[in-house]
Write a protein that holds these residues in place. Structure first.
Motif: not given
Length: 147
Positions: A78-81, A72-75
């Motif tokens: 979430k795992i990028p699609s 998971s990444k970002g604010i």
């Protein structure tokens, strides 16, 4: 339980690269040799449990949590699609078939729990799984006799 299980995915790009019948067979052998102890840990855990379904669900949650926390990444965490699609394919080609290849009496129960948890946690992950022989036999070395 399943300490560092996310390491199963450390070679996913290499294992999925130019996947053909011969390389799939070779890569599955590597996968089982390198990560088979996680499969044994899963089947042993369910074996020892009185409530097999509950134990399989606990394993699935632990496994998916480890993957989610690792990728998971970002604010929004979430795992990028595009990465999610790669992880899904790796699950389909390696994790599920290797688990079923153990031929343990509870391997299908564990695979079902893992698949259900994975699908419920990750969007765009509405897939099923197959055993190693089904996937292996679906590879074709040549298309229309070419190559």
């Amino acid at each position: 339980m399943l300490k560092d299980v996310q390491t199963i995915f450390e070679d996913y790009r290499q294992m999925m690269n130019h996947l053909k019948k011969k390389s799939y067979e070779k890569n599955m052998g590597i996968f089982i040799e390198k990560y088979g102890h996680y499969l044994t840990e899963m089947t042993d855990y369910v074996d020892k449990a009185e409530e097999k379904e509950i134990a399989a669900k606990e394993l699935a949650v632990c496994f998916v949590d480890a993957v989610d926390n690792t990728f998971s990444k970002g604010i929004r965490k979430k795992i990028p699609s595009s990465l999610q699609a790669d992880l899904n394919m790796y699950m389909i080609y390696f994790v599920f078939p290797a688990l079923l290849k153990t031929e343990h009496e509870h391997s299908k129960l564990i695979a079902d729990a893992l698949c259900d948890e994975w699908r419920s946690r990750f969007k765009e992950s509405q897939f099923s799984y197959a055993d190693y022989d089904f996937i292996y036999n679906s590879f074709r070395e040549k298309i229309f006799g070419i190559f």
